[in-house]
Write an enzyme that holds these catalytic residues in place. Structure first.
Site, PDB file in Angstrom:
ATOM      1  N   ARG A 188      72.448  57.568   7.430  1.00 29.66           N
ATOM      2  CA  ARG A 188      71.667  58.471   6.566  1.00 29.66           C
ATOM      3  C   ARG A 188      70.321  57.849   6.185  1.00 29.66           C
ATOM      4  O   ARG A 188      69.303  58.544   6.126  1.00 29.66           O
ATOM      5  CB  ARG A 188      72.487  58.870   5.336  1.00 29.66           C
ATOM      6  N   PHE A 244      75.187  74.097  -5.237  1.00 28.83           N
ATOM      7  CA  PHE A 244      74.452  74.089  -3.969  1.00 28.83           C
ATOM      8  C   PHE A 244      75.234  74.709  -2.818  1.00 28.83           C
ATOM      9  O   PHE A 244      74.807  74.642  -1.667  1.00 28.83           O
ATOM     10  CB  PHE A 244      74.031  72.652  -3.621  1.00 28.83           C
ATOM     11  N   HIS A 283      78.041  64.280   8.625  1.00 29.26           N
ATOM     12  CA  HIS A 283      79.191  64.445   7.741  1.00 29.26           C
ATOM     13  C   HIS A 283      80.218  63.386   8.102  1.00 29.26           C
ATOM     14  O   HIS A 283      80.361  63.043   9.271  1.00 29.26           O
ATOM     15  CB  HIS A 283      79.802  65.843   7.971  1.00 29.26           C
ATOM     16  N   ASN A 317      71.335  65.820   5.367  1.00 29.28           N
ATOM     17  CA  ASN A 317      71.592  64.371   5.396  1.00 29.28           C
ATOM     18  C   ASN A 317      72.232  63.876   6.697  1.00 29.28           C
ATOM     19  O   ASN A 317      73.005  62.921   6.690  1.00 29.28           O
ATOM     20  CB  ASN A 317      72.359  63.930   4.141  1.00 29.28           C
ATOM     21  N   LYS A 331      74.597  66.927  11.832  1.00 32.10           N
ATOM     22  CA  LYS A 331      74.171  68.167  11.173  1.00 32.10           C
ATOM     23  C   LYS A 331      72.868  68.713  11.779  1.00 32.10           C
ATOM     24  O   LYS A 331      72.163  67.994  12.507  1.00 32.10           O
ATOM     25  CB  LYS A 331      74.009  67.899   9.674  1.00 32.10           C
ATOM     26  N   THR A 374      75.387  59.871   0.048  1.00 32.46           N
ATOM     27  CA  THR A 374      75.035  61.276   0.278  1.00 32.46           C
ATOM     28  C   THR A 374      73.517  61.478   0.202  1.00 32.46           C
ATOM     29  O   THR A 374      72.926  62.175   1.026  1.00 32.46           O
ATOM     30  CB  THR A 374      75.714  62.167  -0.799  1.00 32.46           C
ATOM     31  N   ARG A 394      82.454  56.032   6.405  1.00 32.03           N
ATOM     32  CA  ARG A 394      81.660  56.304   5.187  1.00 32.03           C
ATOM     33  C   ARG A 394      80.682  55.144   4.932  1.00 32.03           C
ATOM     34  O   ARG A 394      79.555  55.360   4.497  1.00 32.03           O
ATOM     35  CB  ARG A 394      82.578  56.501   3.966  1.00 32.03           C
ATOM     36  N   GLU A 427      89.908  68.746   8.921  1.00 35.35           N
ATOM     37  CA  GLU A 427      88.584  69.047   9.495  1.00 35.35           C
ATOM     38  C   GLU A 427      88.602  68.936  11.020  1.00 35.35           C
ATOM     39  O   GLU A 427      87.986  69.741  11.720  1.00 35.35           O
ATOM     40  CB  GLU A 427      87.542  68.106   8.883  1.00 35.35           C
ATOM     41  N   TYR A 458      83.392  74.393   4.124  1.00 32.76           N
ATOM     42  CA  TYR A 458      82.966  73.783   2.854  1.00 32.76           C
ATOM     43  C   TYR A 458      83.572  74.487   1.628  1.00 32.76           C
ATOM     44  O   TYR A 458      83.043  74.344   0.530  1.00 32.76           O
ATOM     45  CB  TYR A 458      81.435  73.777   2.761  1.00 32.76           C
TER      46      TYR A 458
HETATM   47  P1  GDP Z   1      79.313  63.694   1.262  1.00 35.72           P
HETATM   48  O1  GDP Z   1      80.806  63.520   1.187  1.00 35.72           O
HETATM   49  O2  GDP Z   1      78.557  62.397   1.185  1.00 35.72           O
HETATM   50  O3  GDP Z   1      78.878  64.530   2.454  1.00 35.72           O
HETATM   51  O4  GDP Z   1      78.850  64.483  -0.043  1.00 35.72           O
HETATM   52  P2  GDP Z   1      79.499  65.683  -0.880  1.00 35.72           P
HETATM   53  O5  GDP Z   1      80.929  65.916  -0.460  1.00 35.72           O
HETATM   54  O6  GDP Z   1      79.236  65.422  -2.315  1.00 35.72           O
HETATM   55  O7  GDP Z   1      78.624  66.947  -0.452  1.00 35.72           O
HETATM   56  C1  GDP Z   1      78.828  67.613   0.766  1.00 35.72           C
HETATM   57  C2  GDP Z   1      77.479  67.962   1.373  1.00 35.72           C
HETATM   58  O8  GDP Z   1      76.805  68.885   0.514  1.00 35.72           O
HETATM   59  C3  GDP Z   1      76.502  66.789   1.484  1.00 35.72           C
HETATM   60  O9  GDP Z   1      76.707  65.990   2.618  1.00 35.72           O
HETATM   61  C4  GDP Z   1      75.153  67.513   1.531  1.00 35.72           C
HETATM   62  O10 GDP Z   1      74.872  68.049   2.832  1.00 35.72           O
HETATM   63  C5  GDP Z   1      75.401  68.674   0.573  1.00 35.72           C
HETATM   64  N1  GDP Z   1      74.918  68.354  -0.788  1.00 35.72           N
HETATM   65  C6  GDP Z   1      75.377  67.408  -1.647  1.00 35.72           C
HETATM   66  N2  GDP Z   1      74.682  67.404  -2.797  1.00 35.72           N
HETATM   67  C7  GDP Z   1      73.743  68.386  -2.663  1.00 35.72           C
HETATM   68  C8  GDP Z   1      72.696  68.901  -3.518  1.00 35.72           C
HETATM   69  O11 GDP Z   1      72.511  68.442  -4.636  1.00 35.72           O
HETATM   70  N3  GDP Z   1      71.944  69.930  -3.008  1.00 35.72           N
HETATM   71  C9  GDP Z   1      72.147  70.462  -1.766  1.00 35.72           C
HETATM   72  N4  GDP Z   1      71.363  71.490  -1.355  1.00 35.72           N
HETATM   73  N5  GDP Z   1      73.120  70.013  -0.939  1.00 35.72           N
HETATM   74  C10 GDP Z   1      73.893  68.987  -1.385  1.00 35.72           C
END
Ligand code: GDP
Length: 139
Positions: free
Chosen positions: A104, A59, A117, A114, A11, A93, A87, A128, A51
């Site tokens: 991470r 968010f 992805h 973070n 990212k 996350t 993962r 994807e 997304y």
């Molecule tokens: P992942 O599968 O671990 O990537 O997590 P998720 O699918 O829950 O979220 C997708 C992406 O959204 C994450 O990797 C972060 O970049 C972003 N994200 C997740 N939670 C938050 C949040 O609370 N705030 C913000 N700004 N971004 C978030």
């Protein structure tokens, strides 16, 4: 049976901090083979589409903005049980909750920025991967 491919992006926080090479090293050292890879930048339309599953989350706007803020590296990775293995390698996350030694934990700046992805299912890994690579490019 679980598949042997997953999809990743390095990212913008990680590419702009100069951590791309270190993250790729860590991925390769962990036994993944890179099957396809490109350095590119997402438009707002690209990031919104990628997304889209998160569009109801509070968010979403911030996420799209962040993912378009700098270059990304997109890649298709191969390893046995790839989705789960990757993962585990990237960690939680929220980097403050990620285990020591995970990508991470080592490189992420925040829950939003973070570093990497990783697809969450075989089905999403295929969707994807196809977002970035033609079938010839991911052979
Ligand atoms: P992942 O599968 O671990 O990537 O997590 P998720 O699918 O829950 O979220 C997708 C992406 O959204 C994450 O990797 C972060 O970049 C972003 N994200 C997740 N939670 C938050 C949040 O609370 N705030 C913000 N700004 N971004 C978030």
């Amino acid at each position: 049976m679980s598949g042997n491919r997953t999809f990743t992006m390095i990212k913008p926080d990680a590419t702009t901090a100069g951590n791309t090479g270190k993250i790729l090293d860590k991925i390769i050292e962990s036994g993944f083979t890179i099957r396809a890879m490109k350095w590119t930048q997402l438009s707002k339309e690209d990031a919104s589409r990628f997304y889209e599953v998160h569009k109801e989350r509070p968010f979403y706007g911030e996420l799209v903005e962040y993912m378009t803020s700098g270059p990304i590296v997109a890649a298709i990775l191969e390893k046995e049980n790839a989705v789960e293995a990757f993962r585990n390698l990237i960690g939680a996350t929220d980097p403050s909750k990620a285990e020591e030694g995970t990508i991470r934990k080592m490189f992420a700046k925040s829950i939003a920025a973070n570093a990497v992805h990783g697809s969450d299912s075989d089905e999403n890994a295929a969707i994807e991967g196809a977002f970035f690579f033609s079938s010839r490019e991911q052979a």
